[in-house]
Scaffold this active site. Structure first.
Site, PDB file in Angstrom:
ATOM      1  N   ASP A 111      47.175  52.440  33.514  1.00 20.53           N
ATOM      2  CA  ASP A 111      48.520  52.031  33.883  1.00 20.53           C
ATOM      3  C   ASP A 111      48.508  51.009  35.014  1.00 20.53           C
ATOM      4  O   ASP A 111      49.228  50.018  34.984  1.00 20.53           O
ATOM      5  CB  ASP A 111      49.379  53.264  34.262  1.00 20.53           C
ATOM      6  CG  ASP A 111      48.693  54.193  35.254  1.00 20.53           C
ATOM      7  OD1 ASP A 111      47.565  53.875  35.713  1.00 20.53           O
ATOM      8  OD2 ASP A 111      49.258  55.255  35.566  1.00 20.53           O
ATOM      9  N   ASP A 146      44.786  49.590  41.431  1.00 21.53           N
ATOM     10  CA  ASP A 146      45.215  49.632  42.828  1.00 21.53           C
ATOM     11  C   ASP A 146      44.012  49.269  43.705  1.00 21.53           C
ATOM     12  O   ASP A 146      43.762  48.104  43.973  1.00 21.53           O
ATOM     13  CB  ASP A 146      45.766  51.029  43.107  1.00 21.53           C
ATOM     14  CG  ASP A 146      46.346  51.191  44.493  1.00 21.53           C
ATOM     15  OD1 ASP A 146      46.420  50.207  45.229  1.00 21.53           O
ATOM     16  OD2 ASP A 146      46.723  52.324  44.851  1.00 21.53           O
ATOM     17  N   THR A 147      43.207  50.245  44.110  1.00 20.84           N
ATOM     18  CA  THR A 147      42.011  49.922  44.899  1.00 20.84           C
ATOM     19  C   THR A 147      40.886  49.400  44.006  1.00 20.84           C
ATOM     20  O   THR A 147      39.966  48.749  44.489  1.00 20.84           O
ATOM     21  CB  THR A 147      41.485  51.175  45.628  1.00 20.84           C
ATOM     22  OG1 THR A 147      41.105  52.142  44.645  1.00 20.84           O
ATOM     23  CG2 THR A 147      42.516  51.766  46.560  1.00 20.84           C
ATOM     24  N   GLY A 148      40.940  49.731  42.719  1.00 18.54           N
ATOM     25  CA  GLY A 148      39.899  49.299  41.780  1.00 18.54           C
ATOM     26  C   GLY A 148      38.834  50.356  41.526  1.00 18.54           C
ATOM     27  O   GLY A 148      37.996  50.188  40.643  1.00 18.54           O
ATOM     28  N   THR A 151      39.011  53.419  40.243  1.00 18.97           N
ATOM     29  CA  THR A 151      39.081  54.135  38.962  1.00 18.97           C
ATOM     30  C   THR A 151      38.506  53.288  37.825  1.00 18.97           C
ATOM     31  O   THR A 151      37.590  53.720  37.127  1.00 18.97           O
ATOM     32  CB  THR A 151      40.545  54.511  38.634  1.00 18.97           C
ATOM     33  OG1 THR A 151      41.057  55.254  39.742  1.00 18.97           O
ATOM     34  CG2 THR A 151      40.625  55.342  37.368  1.00 18.97           C
ATOM     35  N   LEU A 152      39.041  52.079  37.661  1.00 21.32           N
ATOM     36  CA  LEU A 152      38.590  51.270  36.521  1.00 21.32           C
ATOM     37  C   LEU A 152      37.124  50.901  36.625  1.00 21.32           C
ATOM     38  O   LEU A 152      36.409  50.917  35.619  1.00 21.32           O
ATOM     39  CB  LEU A 152      39.432  50.002  36.402  1.00 21.32           C
ATOM     40  CG  LEU A 152      40.659  50.089  35.517  1.00 21.32           C
ATOM     41  CD1 LEU A 152      41.160  48.691  35.185  1.00 21.32           C
ATOM     42  CD2 LEU A 152      40.387  50.837  34.226  1.00 21.32           C
ATOM     43  N   LYS A 208      48.193  45.840  41.240  1.00 24.16           N
ATOM     44  CA  LYS A 208      48.824  45.868  42.556  1.00 24.16           C
ATOM     45  C   LYS A 208      48.027  44.978  43.494  1.00 24.16           C
ATOM     46  O   LYS A 208      46.797  45.032  43.497  1.00 24.16           O
ATOM     47  CB  LYS A 208      48.799  47.306  43.072  1.00 24.16           C
ATOM     48  CG  LYS A 208      49.841  47.631  44.116  1.00 24.16           C
ATOM     49  CD  LYS A 208      49.609  48.997  44.697  1.00 24.16           C
ATOM     50  CE  LYS A 208      50.442  50.070  44.036  1.00 24.16           C
ATOM     51  NZ  LYS A 208      50.401  51.349  44.776  1.00 24.16           N
TER      52      LYS A 208
END
Ligand code: XMP
Length: 180
Positions: A99, A102-104, A106-107, A130
Site C-alpha cells: 500500500d 514509508d521508511t523503505g 518493509t519493501l 511517502k
C-alpha cells in the site's frame, strides 16, 4: 468527509482513475507473460484486489502477512513476515504489491526474501510513496501517488486496525490519533 480525518489526500475517484492507469501500464509491461502478484496483507489487500482486476493478463496471486507498526503511527523498522513458506515463485514474473512505502524497510526486506525464490523477474508496486522518511534506499518500479510525510488512513490503510474501509485516503486528525 469522515469526522476522524483532517483532510482528504486522494479522493475515491482519483484512486480509481490511477489504479486503472496502473493496470494498463502493467498490462503493457508484461504483455505476453503471466504475472504473479504478491500482496502484503493487510494493507495492500484493497489495492491489489482492484489492481489485479484492472490488468488484462494471465495472473496468479500470493499473499504475505507483514506487520511493522503495532498500533502506533511510527514504523519500528522491523517488519515481521509470515506466509512465505511454500510460495511458488521460481521462474515466474513476480510483482510485489504494497500500500505505501514509508521508511523503505518493509519493501526492501520482502524484496530480498522474494529474490531467494529465484523468480524470472521481480518488480515492486506501491499505491503511495511517502516523502521525507526514507531510511533505506529503495525505489519501487510502479508508484500510484507521491504524498507528503503525514500519517494516512483509508483504502486498506489503518490506524490501530481502524479506517481501512474508508473509500478515500485521508490524513488522520490529531484528535483521532489521541483518542486511539
Ligand atoms: P516502511 O516504513 O517499512 O513502511 O516503508 C511500510 C509499511 O508501513 C505502514 N505504513 C502506514 N500505514 N498509514 C498507515 O496506515 C501510514 O501513513 C503509513 N506509513 C507506513 C504500511 O503498512 C506499509 O506496509
Amino acid at each position: 468527509m469522515h469526522p476522524s480525518l483532517s483532510k482528504v489526500l486522494v479522493s475515491e475517484e482519483k484512486i480509481a482513475e490511477r489504479v486503472a492507469e496502473m493496470g494498463r501500464d502493467l498490462t503493457e509491461a508484461y504483455a505476453g507473460k503471466e504475472l504473479t502478484f504478491v500482496a502484503l496483507l493487510n494493507g495492500a489487500l484493497f489495492f491489489t484486489a482492484d489492481l489485479i482486476r484492472q490488468t488484462d493478463l494471465p495472473s496468479r496471486l500470493e499473499c504475505l502477512r507483514v506487520s511493522s507498526y503495532g498500533d502506533g503511527t511510527t514504523s519500528n523498522g522491523a517488519p515481521r513476515l509470515t506466509g512465505a513458506e511454500g510460495m511458488d515463485l521460481k521462474g515466474r514474473h513476480v510483482l510485489l504489491v504494497d500500500d505505501i512505502l514509508d521508511t523503505g524497510h518493509t519493501l526492501s526486506k520482502v524484496a530480498r526474501l522474494l529474490a531467494t525464490y529465484e523468480p524470472a523477474s521481480l518488480r515492486t508496486c506501491v499505491l503511495l510513496e511517502k516523502h521525507g522518511r526514507k531510511q533505506v534506499e529503495f525505489q519501487p518500479d510502479f508508484v500510484g501517488f507521491h504524498i507528503p510525510d503525514e500519517f494516512v488512513v483509508g483504502y486498506g490503510l489503518d490506524y490501530a486496525q481502524r479506517y481501512r474501509n474508508l473509500r478515500c485516503i485521508g490524513v488522520l486528525s490529531e484528535a483521532a490519533i489521541q483518542a486511539g
